[in-house]
Write a protein that holds these residues in place. Structure first.
Motif, mmCIF file in Angstrom:
data_model
loop_
_atom_site.group_PDB
_atom_site.id
_atom_site.type_symbol
_atom_site.label_atom_id
_atom_site.label_comp_id
_atom_site.label_asym_id
_atom_site.label_seq_id
_atom_site.Cartn_x
_atom_site.Cartn_y
_atom_site.Cartn_z
ATOM 1 N N THR A 71 41.732 47.191 39.074
ATOM 2 C CA THR A 71 41.446 47.481 40.476
ATOM 3 C C THR A 71 40.669 46.297 41.018
ATOM 4 O OG1 THR A 71 41.128 49.763 39.767
ATOM 5 C CG2 THR A 71 40.544 49.249 42.037
ATOM 6 N N HIS A 72 41.349 45.438 41.735
ATOM 7 C CA HIS A 72 40.689 44.241 42.239
ATOM 8 C C HIS A 72 41.431 43.726 43.459
ATOM 9 C CE1 HIS A 72 39.196 40.050 42.300
ATOM 10 N NE2 HIS A 72 38.110 40.587 41.768
ATOM 11 N N GLU A 73 40.675 43.218 44.431
ATOM 12 C CA GLU A 73 41.283 42.793 45.698
ATOM 13 C C GLU A 73 42.233 41.611 45.527
ATOM 14 O OE1 GLU A 73 38.195 41.482 48.336
ATOM 15 O OE2 GLU A 73 37.250 40.234 46.797
ATOM 16 N N ASN A 74 42.062 40.844 44.464
ATOM 17 C CA ASN A 74 42.929 39.680 44.266
ATOM 18 C C ASN A 74 44.009 39.899 43.211
ATOM 19 O OD1 ASN A 74 39.956 38.034 44.844
ATOM 20 N ND2 ASN A 74 41.720 37.737 46.181
ATOM 21 N N LYS A 77 48.305 45.624 43.685
ATOM 22 C CA LYS A 77 47.983 47.017 43.365
ATOM 23 C C LYS A 77 49.242 47.826 43.040
ATOM 24 C CE LYS A 77 45.795 51.072 45.508
ATOM 25 N NZ LYS A 77 45.308 51.643 44.269
ATOM 26 N N ASN A 95 51.984 47.453 46.378
ATOM 27 C CA ASN A 95 51.752 47.031 47.754
ATOM 28 C C ASN A 95 52.500 45.724 47.956
ATOM 29 O OD1 ASN A 95 50.231 48.993 48.937
ATOM 30 N ND2 ASN A 95 48.266 48.077 48.423
ATOM 31 N N GLN A 127 40.556 32.580 45.617
ATOM 32 C CA GLN A 127 41.199 33.884 45.383
ATOM 33 C C GLN A 127 41.843 33.937 43.994
ATOM 34 O OE1 GLN A 127 43.608 35.450 48.771
ATOM 35 N NE2 GLN A 127 42.827 33.648 49.836
ATOM 36 N N GLY A 131 40.522 36.447 40.981
ATOM 37 C CA GLY A 131 41.399 37.409 40.304
ATOM 38 C C GLY A 131 41.469 37.150 38.813
ATOM 39 N N TYR A 134 38.322 38.173 36.935
ATOM 40 C CA TYR A 134 38.318 39.629 36.720
ATOM 41 C C TYR A 134 39.206 39.997 35.529
ATOM 42 C CZ TYR A 134 39.767 44.478 37.307
ATOM 43 O OH TYR A 134 40.078 45.795 37.074
#
Lengths: 236, 375
Positions: A71-74, A77, A95, A127, A131, A134
């Motif tokens: 679960t990470h914005e970069n 999903k 997405n 970015q 990612g 993470y």
């Protein structure tokens, strides 16, 4: 989920294939349900069947296990998973991300005909690293990539490697942002499962000079260094 | 204190109509190729709704008869069936071990076998109770449940299977998995993960609707793939059918119709899909082995009888529902606590030991109590 059933049954009718990998096909699908995603579109990855043609491939299972952890914005999903019980095909819904780095580079090269703005490069690189950081920290995952971005230890047949191979890849991508051309654009050899990639190594040597045991002591333990040292030396 | 005792299980059998892997129903028409999704359209042909007690039927059925929890001396068993253990020579010589028993399975040889009466609330895919109980667990991550929740809300309750009986069913598929995994030379953590996936499956689906040995076989196949130690499906099928029927694979073709193996293969593949969809693809399982050894190492207790005994207790614990209730470090703490108790050691003397395990006295008590119940 009904939406997924609709996606999978009408995939060939009103969706477009936007990519193909070794193990999968990627489709762009329009979704009518706002509950599924904020976007009007989703990317659906359809896994190619395993060699047996029956069971779900280990590659697919591993990917799903990792994506469910992430679960990470970069990191893209995973929205949904669907198995078509009739033909045993597996679909992953993501997405939809409108652009990839390759498209951005192509756009600057073909349409704009000038290099990418340095602030854009900085943002994209941040970015990418965010990612990757993470993934390394939270999933202990290495993202082994296509031949252009492959680290020398992988090209020399290393079976065990660490997340540093991804940092090599980031460096290659950074260089490509700046020049709009791949840094080490070697031709891949696909004869065996782990072939000796002399052409690709040669591209690296031309820019970074030849590898030696003095520079890199653990070279001696790499399979292709032992087997192909004459080829490598002969290419000087 | 010896923690192994001989225990004869009461007859804990389910009739083969609950869809034994090779029961006669499956071969009613050997010419017709079953559709792939037949598994999902199968009625839960188990019990009459007007039954007076579990397993009470108006016609004869074959039963699984298994001494599911028979504890025997470790050295009395052929080496091929011995449970993998963590070795400290002194410990090996002085203690006994639990050995998963062979799974007994009486399978009808005729294949025009008449199935049991259909439940009146049966559904095209599963019983109403199976459907109802799936919805409780729709969250993505494995939610920890209390023991009471597991015992009271298990879908098997609605099909007349009580807690005691379900415990024995759990023991039987764990014994089967241990045997199957070792014959396939799979590492213990993969066997353990398959057991946990089966536990997760059966808190979402009723034992009455699914053959536990079929689910276990599919779970091991799936786990081996997910943990990057895949085994060819045919190898798994051969080995599992040899265990279930206690017969060499070559002889099984004389007992069953021509296409029995292909049908079995299809069933396992369908069960694999069912596990994935039931568990919502949640296949990640954390085991207590790492936190247990790392904390005890930190306290200077590595390579001791305590570590060995605690690791064995963790392996025993796989048969229980502990993995559904507690985090790995809590199970590790409970195993260490119980091992110390057996060995008359005072772990409290080691400062901050329970903080290292991030646990509380109540959790310690609950875990160790449930581990004790296994013996």
């Amino acid at each position: 989920m009904n939406d997924t059933n609709r996606w999978t049954t009408t995939l060939d009718i009103w969706s477009s294939k936007i990519g193909e990998g070794t193990y999968d096909l990627i489709f762009l699908v329009r979704t009518e349900s706002p509950a599924v995603t904020h976007s009007k579109f989703v990317g659906i990855k359809k896994f190619k069947q395993s060699k047996d043609g029956n069971d779900i491939s280990p590659t697919a299972i591993r990917e799903i296990m990792l994506l469910k952890k992430i679960t990470h914005e970069n990191v893209v999903k995973l929205i949904n998973i669907h198995i078509n019980h009739v033909n045993m095909s597996l679909y992953l819904a993501f997405n939809y991300v409108e652009h990839n780095l390759y498209e951005i580079i192509r756009h600057h090269m073909d349409k704009l005909n000038h290099s990418i703005n340095q602030y854009t490069i900085k943002s994209l690189l941040w970015q990418l690293l965010n990612g990757l950081s993470y993934l390394h920290r939270d999933t202990n995952m290495q993202v082994v990539v296509t031949i252009w971005y492959r680290a020398p230890e992988l090209l020399l047949g290393a079976k065990h490697y660490t997340s540093v191979v991804d940092m090599w890849a980031v460096g290659c991508i950074f260089a490509q942002f700046l020049t709009l051309k791949p840094l080490f654009q070697g031709v891949e050899v696909k004869a065996t499962s782990n072939p000796f990639q002399l052409d690709k190594l040669d591209k690296i040597f031309k820019i970074l000079d030849h590898l030696t045991l003095e520079k890199w002591s653990s070279l001696a333990s790499l399979p292709h260094w032992q087997q192909d040292v004459r080829h490598i030396q002969g290419h000087k | 204190m010896s923690f192994v005792r001989n225990y004869q299980a009461e007859d804990c059998s389910l009739h083969s109509g609950y869809w034994s892997t090779f029961d006669g129903n499956n071969f009613g028409n050997s010419n017709r190729k079953r559709s792939r999704n037949n598994y999902y359209n199968r009625n839960c042909n188990i019990y009459n709704d007007n039954r007076t007690k579990f397993g009470d039927h108006g016609c004869n059925f074959n039963f699984y008869t298994a001494d599911h929890a028979n504890y025997v001396r470790y050295d009395a068993v052929p080496s091929s069936l011995k449970r993998r253990k963590y070795s400290v020579p002194a410990w090996q010589e002085s203690q006994q071990y639990y050995v998963p028993p062979m799974v007994h399975d009486n399978i009808p040889s005729s294949y025009n076998f008449q199935g049991p009466p259909t439940r009146s609330d049966g559904d095209a895919s599963t019983s109403a109770s199976c459907k109802r109980d799936c919805s409780i667990f729709e969250d993505d991550k494995p939610v920890f449940m209390s023991r009471d929740e597991i015992d009271r809300h298990s879908p098997s309750r609605k099909d007349g299977i009580d807690v005691h009986h379900e415990t024995h069913l759990r023991y039987s598929y764990c014994a089967f998995l241990q045997n199957l995994g070792m014959r396939l030379e799979l590492p213990q953590n993969i066997i353990g993960t398959a057991m946990v996936l089966c536990h997760r499956f059966f808190v979402r689906q009723s034992h009455a609707c699914h053959d536990r040995f079929l689910i276990a076989t599919a779970a091991l196949f799936l786990t081996a793939k997910s943990e990057e130690a895949p085994r060819p499906l045919n190898n798994i099928l051969r080995t599992s059918s040899e265990i279930l029927h206690k017969q060499d694979f070559a002889l099984l073709s004389y007992r069953f119709p021509v296409d029995w193996f292909e049908q079995y293969r299809e069933r396992v593949l369908e069960a694999e899909q069912l596990i994935l969809t039931t568990l919502n693809f949640e296949l990640n399982v954390q085991h207590p082995y790492v936190p247990l050894t790392s904390v005890l190492n930190k306290l200077g207790l590595s390579k001791t009888v305590l570590v060995n005994l605690a690791l064995n207790l963790v392996s025993e614990g796989l048969r229980s529902s502990l993995w559904l209730q507690f985090k790995p470090h809590h199970i590790a703490a409970g195993a260490a606590y119980l091992a110390a108790k057996f060995l008359n050691m005072d772990l409290a003397a080691y400062q901050n030991i329970w903080q290292e395990f991030q646990t509380t006295p109540s959790i310690l008590q609950a875990v160790s109590q449930q581990l004790m119940e296994l013996f």
